[in-house]
Design a protein around this motif. Structure first.
Motif, PDB file in Angstrom:
ATOM      1  N   GLU A   1       0.811  -1.205   0.000  1.00 42.06           N
ATOM      2  CA  GLU A   1       0.000   0.000   0.000  1.00 42.06           C
ATOM      3  C   GLU A   1       0.854   1.268   0.000  1.00 42.06           C
ATOM      4  O   GLU A   1       0.513   2.264  -0.644  1.00 42.06           O
ATOM      5  N   GLN A   2       1.971   1.228   0.695  1.00 39.12           N
ATOM      6  CA  GLN A   2       2.806   2.422   0.856  1.00 39.12           C
ATOM      7  C   GLN A   2       3.842   2.594  -0.242  1.00 39.12           C
ATOM      8  O   GLN A   2       4.152   3.730  -0.633  1.00 39.12           O
ATOM      9  N   TYR A   3       4.385   1.489  -0.744  1.00 37.25           N
ATOM     10  CA  TYR A   3       5.486   1.577  -1.689  1.00 37.25           C
ATOM     11  C   TYR A   3       5.202   0.895  -3.033  1.00 37.25           C
ATOM     12  O   TYR A   3       5.306   1.521  -4.079  1.00 37.25           O
ATOM     13  N   VAL A   4       4.892  -0.383  -2.988  1.00 40.25           N
ATOM     14  CA  VAL A   4       4.868  -1.178  -4.215  1.00 40.25           C
ATOM     15  C   VAL A   4       3.850  -0.649  -5.217  1.00 40.25           C
ATOM     16  O   VAL A   4       4.183  -0.417  -6.391  1.00 40.25           O
ATOM     17  N   ARG A   5       2.623  -0.460  -4.789  1.00 39.91           N
ATOM     18  CA  ARG A   5       1.591  -0.004  -5.718  1.00 39.91           C
ATOM     19  C   ARG A   5       1.777   1.445  -6.167  1.00 39.91           C
ATOM     20  O   ARG A   5       1.810   1.715  -7.377  1.00 39.91           O
ATOM     21  N   PRO A   6       1.913   2.403  -5.237  1.00 37.08           N
ATOM     22  CA  PRO A   6       2.037   3.795  -5.695  1.00 37.08           C
ATOM     23  C   PRO A   6       3.291   4.072  -6.511  1.00 37.08           C
ATOM     24  O   PRO A   6       3.271   4.924  -7.407  1.00 37.08           O
ATOM     25  N   LEU A   7       4.374   3.358  -6.240  1.00 32.89           N
ATOM     26  CA  LEU A   7       5.620   3.575  -6.977  1.00 32.89           C
ATOM     27  C   LEU A   7       5.753   2.660  -8.192  1.00 32.89           C
ATOM     28  O   LEU A   7       6.732   2.745  -8.927  1.00 32.89           O
ATOM     29  N   ARG A   8       4.774   1.766  -8.359  1.00 30.82           N
ATOM     30  CA  ARG A   8       4.771   0.821  -9.489  1.00 30.82           C
ATOM     31  C   ARG A   8       6.072   0.020  -9.546  1.00 30.82           C
ATOM     32  O   ARG A   8       6.709  -0.105 -10.601  1.00 30.82           O
ATOM     33  N   LEU A   9       6.445  -0.517  -8.421  1.00 32.23           N
ATOM     34  CA  LEU A   9       7.667  -1.310  -8.348  1.00 32.23           C
ATOM     35  C   LEU A   9       7.467  -2.667  -9.019  1.00 32.23           C
ATOM     36  O   LEU A   9       6.335  -3.164  -9.094  1.00 32.23           O
ATOM     37  N   PRO A  10       8.545  -3.277  -9.508  1.00 33.66           N
ATOM     38  CA  PRO A  10       8.440  -4.563 -10.218  1.00 33.66           C
ATOM     39  C   PRO A  10       8.213  -5.721  -9.256  1.00 33.66           C
ATOM     40  O   PRO A  10       9.129  -6.483  -8.928  1.00 33.66           O
ATOM     41  N   ALA A  11       6.993  -5.860  -8.788  1.00 36.17           N
ATOM     42  CA  ALA A  11       6.625  -6.895  -7.827  1.00 36.17           C
ATOM     43  C   ALA A  11       5.406  -7.641  -8.344  1.00 36.17           C
ATOM     44  O   ALA A  11       4.715  -7.165  -9.246  1.00 36.17           O
ATOM     45  N   PRO A  12       5.107  -8.810  -7.791  1.00 40.84           N
ATOM     46  CA  PRO A  12       3.886  -9.512  -8.201  1.00 40.84           C
ATOM     47  C   PRO A  12       2.655  -8.665  -7.900  1.00 40.84           C
ATOM     48  O   PRO A  12       2.594  -7.959  -6.883  1.00 40.84           O
TER      49      PRO A  12
END
Length: 298
Positions: free
Chosen positions: A65-76
């Motif tokens: 919620e804080q990093y992966v989604r808003p920053l569009r990081l290369p994660a599942p």
């Protein structure tokens, strides 16, 4: 075979796999590690990853919620998130069947290095979450040796550890924070958390994510690669090329990042690991020796 807690995310699993019922889904447990349990659930050619995390692993939902989604990081992709009984259940995209730990090729490590440079290039708006104050807190936690396991160590007494962190590490961390802006740190960037589908690599397992100018991710990845016989110099050079970064500064970021990694690992073992993963008690002395060597380089 499936764990009983899968029922809490049944609708998401059925929708993602297209299965008519949960008993039609086959389960394969990929990992069972203290506070974390990971399964692949499959129906025909479609599959998802389902993870149950508690204790330190329960923060993965917040990391998304804080990093992966808003920053569009290369994660599942996170398909579903359910909080239940002090734990978090996550249904995630299945990004591949092979980890870098299973097939530790040089090409794989080089690809992971390039991916790390991509992650670190993402612009973030926020302060560092791993400054000198946090490192001092970790040193105090470790030196207190709550279970009495770290008194006679490579670092000498508890007071010696705190003093060395204050006199050697604190000034180096403060200077680095003046020179480099914070960027994303995965927090456990190692082979078991790098997965490929044969075309691309994806980092998984994001609960330890934070922002900082240090490079503990490059430290842990090259540390693992060297243990497997790969050349560290070439890997660091690849990172510098991909990130367009100065080699001397990167080495400083890696060294300070390594100190933070070992302190964090020691604090986890002493406070949580010895209870959830009893064998982790044997990691304490090697980690202290590793930290000793890193502090000597500052």
């Amino acid at each position: 075979m499936q764990p009983v807690w899968i029922e809490a995310v049944e609708p998401a699993v059925l929708k993602a796999t297209g299965a008519p019922a949960l008993d039609e889904v086959s389960g394969d447990r990929l990992r069972y590690w203290g506070s974390s349990e990971v399964w692949r659930l499959s129906y025909g050619l479609r599959s998802v990853i389902v993870k149950r995390g508690s204790d330190a692993q329960s923060t993965e939902g917040m990391a998304y919620e804080q990093y992966v989604r808003p920053l569009r990081l290369p994660a599942p992709e996170l398909i579903e998130l359910v909080r239940l009984d002090g734990a978090v259940l996550l249904v995630m995209e299945d990004v591949g069947w092979v980890t870098l730990e299973q097939e530790p090729s040089l090409d794989g490590f080089l690809a992971a290095i390039a991916l790390l440079a991509e992650i670190r290039s993402v612009e973030v708006d926020g302060p560092s979450e791993f400054g000198a104050g946090r490192l001092a807190e970790l040193a105090a936690e470790v030196s207190s040796g709550r279970q009495g396991w770290v008194e006679d160590s490579a670092l000498g007494s508890s007071a010696d550890l705190v003093e060395r962190v204050e006199t050697r590490l604190r000034p180096a961390v403060d200077e680095l924070h003046r020179l480099v802006r914070p960027a994303v740190v995965h927090g456990d960037y190692v082979g078991k958390n790098l997965v490929t589908d044969g075309k691309r690599w994806t980092p998984v397992d994001w609960p330890l994510t934070y922002l900082a100018p240090q490079l503990p991710d490059l430290y842990t990845l090259t540390r693992e690669a060297v243990a497997l016989g790969h050349d560290r110099d070439g890997l660091v050079a690849r990172y510098c090329e991909a990130a367009e970064a100065d080699r001397d500064l990167v080495e400083r970021q890696v060294l300070i990042g390594g100190c933070g990694f070992t302190l964090r690992a020691l604090a986890w073992v002493i406070e949580e690991g010895v209870h959830t993963v009893p064998s982790s008690k044997t990691w304490i002395d090697p980690l202290l020796e590793e930290l000793d060597g890193l502090l000597e380089q500052l």
